[in-house]
Design an enzyme around this catalytic site. Structure first.
Site, short mmCIF file in Angstrom:
data_model
loop_
_atom_site.label_atom_id
_atom_site.label_comp_id
_atom_site.label_asym_id
_atom_site.label_seq_id
_atom_site.Cartn_x
_atom_site.Cartn_y
_atom_site.Cartn_z
N CYS A 183 -2.99 1.29 6.38
CA CYS A 183 -3.74 1.27 7.98
C CYS A 183 -3.93 1.91 8.86
O CYS A 183 -5.03 1.91 9.55
CB CYS A 183 -2.15 0.74 8.72
SG CYS A 183 -0.66 1.86 8.68
N GLY A 216 1.49 -5.91 7.30
CA GLY A 216 0.88 -6.56 6.98
C GLY A 216 -0.29 -6.84 7.29
O GLY A 216 -0.56 -5.93 8.88
N ASN A 276 0.95 -1.45 0.07
CA ASN A 276 -0.51 -0.45 0.02
C ASN A 276 1.05 1.31 -0.32
O ASN A 276 0.47 2.55 -0.18
CB ASN A 276 -1.07 0.20 0.76
CG ASN A 276 -0.16 -0.30 2.31
OD1 ASN A 276 1.08 -0.18 3.10
ND2 ASN A 276 -1.27 0.01 3.66
N LYS A 332 11.07 -8.99 1.25
CA LYS A 332 10.10 -10.04 0.50
C LYS A 332 8.87 -9.25 0.16
O LYS A 332 8.54 -8.96 1.27
CB LYS A 332 9.84 -11.09 0.61
CG LYS A 332 8.79 -11.47 0.02
CD LYS A 332 7.23 -12.64 1.33
CE LYS A 332 5.82 -13.09 0.38
NZ LYS A 332 5.27 -11.35 -0.59
N GLU A 356 3.73 -5.11 12.34
CA GLU A 356 3.14 -3.97 12.17
C GLU A 356 1.06 -4.19 11.62
O GLU A 356 1.68 -4.35 10.26
CB GLU A 356 3.23 -3.10 11.71
CG GLU A 356 4.98 -2.04 11.93
CD GLU A 356 4.85 -1.46 13.14
OE1 GLU A 356 3.75 -0.73 13.48
OE2 GLU A 356 6.35 -1.32 13.72
N GLU A 366 -12.07 -5.35 8.72
CA GLU A 366 -10.84 -3.69 8.46
C GLU A 366 -11.48 -3.73 6.50
O GLU A 366 -11.69 -4.82 6.39
CB GLU A 366 -9.75 -3.90 8.26
CG GLU A 366 -9.03 -3.09 7.77
CD GLU A 366 -7.58 -3.15 7.61
OE1 GLU A 366 -6.64 -4.54 7.96
OE2 GLU A 366 -6.50 -2.34 7.91
P1 NAP Z 1 -1.30 -9.10 3.46
O1 NAP Z 1 -2.02 -10.15 2.16
O2 NAP Z 1 -0.75 -8.98 4.63
O3 NAP Z 1 0.38 -8.83 2.62
C1 NAP Z 1 1.26 -8.03 3.19
C2 NAP Z 1 2.32 -9.16 2.43
O4 NAP Z 1 2.39 -10.24 3.57
C3 NAP Z 1 3.02 -9.40 1.45
O5 NAP Z 1 3.90 -9.02 1.54
C4 NAP Z 1 2.46 -11.06 1.55
O6 NAP Z 1 2.85 -11.69 0.67
C5 NAP Z 1 3.14 -11.35 2.78
N1 NAP Z 1 2.46 -12.64 3.46
C6 NAP Z 1 0.28 -12.40 3.37
N2 NAP Z 1 0.43 -14.45 4.24
C7 NAP Z 1 1.47 -14.54 4.72
C8 NAP Z 1 1.72 -15.83 4.92
N3 NAP Z 1 1.18 -16.63 5.46
N4 NAP Z 1 2.87 -15.98 5.51
C9 NAP Z 1 4.21 -15.07 5.09
N5 NAP Z 1 4.13 -13.47 4.00
C10 NAP Z 1 3.14 -13.72 4.13
O7 NAP Z 1 -1.61 -7.53 3.07
P2 NAP Z 1 -1.48 -7.03 2.59
O8 NAP Z 1 -3.04 -6.77 1.80
O9 NAP Z 1 -0.47 -6.22 1.46
O10 NAP Z 1 -2.00 -5.10 3.25
C11 NAP Z 1 -2.89 -4.72 3.88
C12 NAP Z 1 -2.65 -5.13 5.42
O11 NAP Z 1 -1.83 -4.28 5.56
C13 NAP Z 1 -3.86 -4.28 6.01
O12 NAP Z 1 -4.17 -5.27 7.47
C14 NAP Z 1 -3.22 -3.18 6.61
O13 NAP Z 1 -3.93 -2.77 7.04
C15 NAP Z 1 -1.79 -3.83 7.22
N6 NAP Z 1 -0.45 -2.87 7.15
C16 NAP Z 1 -0.52 -2.64 7.81
C17 NAP Z 1 0.70 -1.27 8.09
C18 NAP Z 1 0.87 -1.30 9.46
O14 NAP Z 1 1.80 -0.51 9.51
N7 NAP Z 1 0.52 -1.07 10.24
C19 NAP Z 1 0.79 -0.58 7.33
C20 NAP Z 1 0.37 -0.84 5.95
C21 NAP Z 1 -0.45 -2.09 6.18
P3 NAP Z 1 1.42 -12.25 -0.52
O15 NAP Z 1 0.94 -11.33 -1.36
O16 NAP Z 1 2.91 -12.94 -1.45
O17 NAP Z 1 1.34 -13.06 0.05
#
Ligand code: NAP
Length: 454
Positions: free
Chosen positions: A262, A206, A131, A154, A228, A359
């Site tokens: 987020c 994530g 994002n 990654k 995070e 969310e």
């Molecule tokens: P996501 O689906 O959790 O993916 C984030 C990263 O994690 C991607 O590189 C993804 O790779 C990887 N990932 C997913 N499942 C995994 C697993 N089981 N094992 C290892 N890696 C895994 O999240 P997103 O859709 O990219 O981002 C949106 C989310 O992130 C929202 O919930 C948002 O609130 C949160 N976020 C939090 C912050 C913060 O600072 N707190 C900042 C930004 C975003 P793949 O795509 O290859 O699965």
């Protein structure tokens, strides 16, 4: 296998990169491990010099990298330029301040000399989201690298161009090979990377779903871990709120980054006496939000990142409406090319509907009415998450009640929640643990070594 980015506004392929095979991963970890030994022995001045060069390079390339971000994940070009500038500012900030943030602390004891010093620990593995494709990497990696560690990351598979850009930027700035490395790997390759003895710490930005998985792997391998994660940030409007300012910031706080932040405000909780006024003004302003081409300067809201994310949001809204929620504006997927979704306001949202408990990662706001400020804070905290939150009030007592009452990692009053170089950033409850930025963030991946001289 390959990593492909698709322009969410045009649905055209932007770029494709081949995934890294196990041999490539082994090579990257070997290089990172040997890079750590030379990088950690450099002085802060030497590290600062290279980091400042990276900032200068980035500043000179803002339009180029901004266009790349917009084409890979759809944020508006203006927002992408802002993100690149923020990254450069963070590089400069940590180039300048890391040494003082990590200065040895003297602690009086019975000894002649005693205290704490902070030492780098080694290669850190980071899993990153799409994002804020540049900022998330910078927020994590820049302080960590300035502390003397190296980072292997990654990135999300839909922003491979951004991942490559930042790796090349560091190499061109003069960081040795292996100080910041991107790996194009699938999630089934992640467990082996975390288990590798050369990796000493792990972090994920994530969803909480991914956080549970990474946290479990880190625990199993006894690796220090920072998570995070997501949130459903409350935006609490108190009786003394300045309504014009509050409504205008409510819109920005919800639609920033096309609603995919987020710390975007997601739940708007308004005390009874101001609810009607807020709702009328907010719905009117959300209905006027201009949806369109993210490269067009007139656009306030670009597309969502992918068809999957757009369809997920549409399904969350549709199912909540079926459960009794009402959309006062938006809520309908527009026809045509691109993964667009309009600015939407929902009311009467049942607590157990999808919009009531999941969310919403897109421009959908849920508005609640509270009987008074105590009730508003109760609703605000009635969530598994605790990332950010804001209180909107002109009265000092109401401000203080919001600052004290919101159970979140970051609380702002009369301003939209944002990450700042000077303040720690992170969550509580299911929004994760550990901090990025500030002295706390810089120290996360250091060995806080106590010393005592008798
Ligand atoms: P996501 O689906 O959790 O993916 C984030 C990263 O994690 C991607 O590189 C993804 O790779 C990887 N990932 C997913 N499942 C995994 C697993 N089981 N094992 C290892 N890696 C895994 O999240 P997103 O859709 O990219 O981002 C949106 C989310 O992130 C929202 O919930 C948002 O609130 C949160 N976020 C939090 C912050 C913060 O600072 N707190 C900042 C930004 C975003 P793949 O795509 O290859 O699965």
């Amino acid at each position: 296998m390959s990593f492909t980015s698709i322009n969410p506004a045009t649905e055209e392929i932007v770029a494709e990169y081949l995934s890294h095979a196990p041999g490539d991963v082994e090579h990257a970890l070997k290089v990172a491990s040997s890079a750590f030994h030379s990088w950690k022995s450099m002085s802060f001045d030497e590290r600062s010099e290279v980091m400042t060069r990276a900032a200068e390079l980035l500043e000179s390339e803002v339009p180029v990298v901004a266009q790349l971000m917009t084409s890979e994940m759809g944020k508006t070009f203006a927002a992408a330029k802002g993100e690149a500038m923020k990254c450069a500012a963070t590089m400069r900030y940590y180039a300048q301040h890391t040494e003082s943030l990590l200065v040895e602390q003297s602690v009086p004891t019975s000894g002649r000399r005693s205290g704490v010093r902070f030492e780098p620990v080694g290669p850190i593995f980071a899993v990153m989201p799409w994002n804020f494709p540049l900022w998330q990497v910078v927020r994590m990696a820049v302080p960590t690298i300035m502390a003397g560690n190296v980072v292997v990351f990654k990135h999300a598979p839909n922003v491979p161009g951004c991942a490559k850009y930042i790796e090349h930027l560091f190499v061109r700035a003069g960081f040795g090979e292996g100080v910041l490395t991107t790996l194009f790997v699938e999630i089934d390759q992640v467990p082996d990377i975390i288990a590798d003895p050369r990796i000493v710490g792990v972090t994920l930005t994530g969803s909480d779903r991914a956080g549970r998985s990474i946290g479990e792997l880190a625990g199993k391998n006894l690796k220090k871990c920072v998570l995070e994660l997501g949130g459903s940030d409350p935006f609490v409007v108190a009786a003394s709120a300045d309504m014009e300012h509050t409504v205008s910031m409510a819109v920005t706080a919800r639609i920033q980054n096309n609603g995919q932040a987020c710390i975007a405000a997601k739940r708007f909780i308004v005390v009874k006496e101001r609810h009607k006024e807020f709702l009328a003004k907010f719905v009117d302003a959300m209905a006027k939000v201009q949806l369109g081409d993210p490269m067009d300067p007139a656009t306030a809201l670009g597309p969502l990142v992918s068809k999957t994310q757009r369809d997920l949001l549409a399904a969350q809204v549709a199912s909540s409406i079926e459960a009794g929620a009402v959309a006062l504006t938006g809520g309908v997927v527009p026809e045509g090319v691109g993964f667009y979704y309009p600015a939407t306001v929902l009311v009467n949202v049942p607590a157990d509907s999808r919009a009531g408990c999941e969310e919403l990662f897109g421009p959908v706001a849920v508005v609640y009415e509270a009987s008074d400020l105590s009730d508003a804070l109760r609703i605000a905290n009635d969530t598994p998450w605790g990332l950010g939150g804001s209180i909107w009030a002109q009265d000092d007592d109401e401000v203080e009640r919001g600052l004290a009452g919101l159970v979140v990692g970051t609380v702002f009053a009369n301003a939209m929640v944002a990450s700042m170089n000077e303040l720690p950033f992170g969550g509580t409850k299911s929004s994760g643990f550990g901090r990025e930025l500030s002295a706390l963030g810089v120290r996360e991946f250091t060995n806080a070594k106590s010393f005592y001289v008798a």
